[in-house]
Design a protein around this motif. Structure first.
Motif, PDB file in Angstrom:
ATOM      1  N   ARG A  19       0.832  -1.211   0.000  1.00 41.60           N
ATOM      2  CA  ARG A  19       0.000   0.000   0.000  1.00 41.60           C
ATOM      3  C   ARG A  19       0.864   1.257   0.000  1.00 41.60           C
ATOM      4  O   ARG A  19       0.586   2.227  -0.714  1.00 41.60           O
ATOM      5  N   GLY A  22       2.034   2.144  -3.254  1.00 39.37           N
ATOM      6  CA  GLY A  22       1.013   2.501  -4.226  1.00 39.37           C
ATOM      7  C   GLY A  22       0.365   1.340  -4.941  1.00 39.37           C
ATOM      8  O   GLY A  22      -0.281   1.524  -5.987  1.00 39.37           O
ATOM      9  N   SER A  24      -2.532  -1.274  -5.136  1.00 41.92           N
ATOM     10  CA  SER A  24      -3.875  -1.465  -4.592  1.00 41.92           C
ATOM     11  C   SER A  24      -4.095  -2.923  -4.216  1.00 41.92           C
ATOM     12  O   SER A  24      -3.363  -3.824  -4.663  1.00 41.92           O
TER      13      SER A  24
END
Length: 293
Positions: A19, A22, A24
């Motif tokens: 996370r 970046g 998801s």
């Protein structure tokens, strides 16, 4: 950024790390379903484009127990470079109130660790070197040899005692205390007592403890065949003056016609049969030579 992270963390990554980088949850799941990211435990993955090394295995085991988990015991010893081989089972210490079960390939210890006894090394939380040595030396596969080696190359006795006293209620604490006592300056007398017990149990006779030879006292002397036995404590170290005195003493004993056998704490505790066999051979050889003369 992802490649840099994986390179510096042995190819292991957690959902929290993903996370921050970046990635998801959907993207993470796609990677897992494709088999490119192999799930090690809940929330921990190994990116399967590189060897699954011992470092990756230990890191994945520790991270699998949550953000407050710490590598300890022989796993921490290997991580610090105290031992040559990584343990098959990774010891992980977690806070007492931690949830979750032990994963395959790991062993959990539950207790609160003082902040001073936890360090981050190569991106992984591990017990600090001093506590690591104290704990790992009591584990099967560690033993006096591990502490002896660490005292010779990496740590000093005082900080080991301090780490032990800060963590007195832990698993293996009594065994740690005995090893630390064996490494103190008075350890020589403890090693001597162990040697004498070995001689008595083996039924070897004709020896005298603290026998005078050439103006010095040898730990155990066999006056009938002129064999002297000297035994040193765990991690026996001397400063320069003591070193030269010890060599002068030993040379004088040899020049007086005595054979000198020297053993360590490690010898008498880990290899007692070998010690007794060597003593028997020396006594037999010297007695045979005397009879021939």
């Amino acid at each position: 950024m992802l490649d840099d992270f994986l390179r510096s963390h042995d190819g292991v990554i957690t959902t929290s790390h993903a996370r921050v980088l970046g990635i998801s949850n959907d993207a993470l799941e796609r990677r897992a379903r494709s088999g490119h990211w192999r799930r090690c435990s809940q929330g921990v993955y190994f990116v399967d484009d590189r060897p699954f090394t011992d470092s990756a295995r230990i890191r994945a085991a520790v991270w699998g127990h949550g953000p407050h988990a710490v590598a300890s015991g022989l796993a921490a010893a290997w991580w610090h470079g105290v031992t040559k081989y990584a343990p098959a089972v990774v010891e992980v210490t977690v806070p007492r109130n931690s949830h979750g079960r032990r994963h395959e390939g790991s062993r959990v210890r539950r207790r609160e660790l003082p902040a001073k006894d936890v360090v981050e090394w190569r991106g992984l939380q591990v017990t600090a070197l001093e506590l690591t040595v104290v704990e790992a030396a009591t584990r099967r596969g560690g033993g006096p040899k591990l502490m002896d080696s660490a005292l010779q190359r990496q740590v000093e006795l005082g900080p080991l005692w301090a780490a032990h006293l800060r963590n007195k209620g832990r698993y293996g604490a009594p065994a740690s205390r005995r090893l630390l006592q064996a490494a103190e300056s008075g350890a020589r007398s403890a090693a001597e007592r162990l040697l004498i017990r070995l001689l008595e149990e083996a039924g070897i006779e004709g020896w005298i403890a603290n026998h005078p030879v050439a103006g010095y006292l040898v730990d155990v002397g066999f006056p009938g065949c002129s064999v002297a036995i000297e035994v040193d404590g765990l991690a026996f170290h001397t400063d320069s003056d003591d070193f030269h005195h010890d060599r002068k003493r030993q040379n004088a004993i040899i020049l007086a016609g005595w054979q000198v056998l020297r053993f360590t704490w490690l010898d008498v505790t880990e290899y007692p049969d070998r010690v007794i066999a060597e003593i028997r051979r020396a006594i037999s050889a010297r007695s045979s030579a005397a009879a021939a003369d």
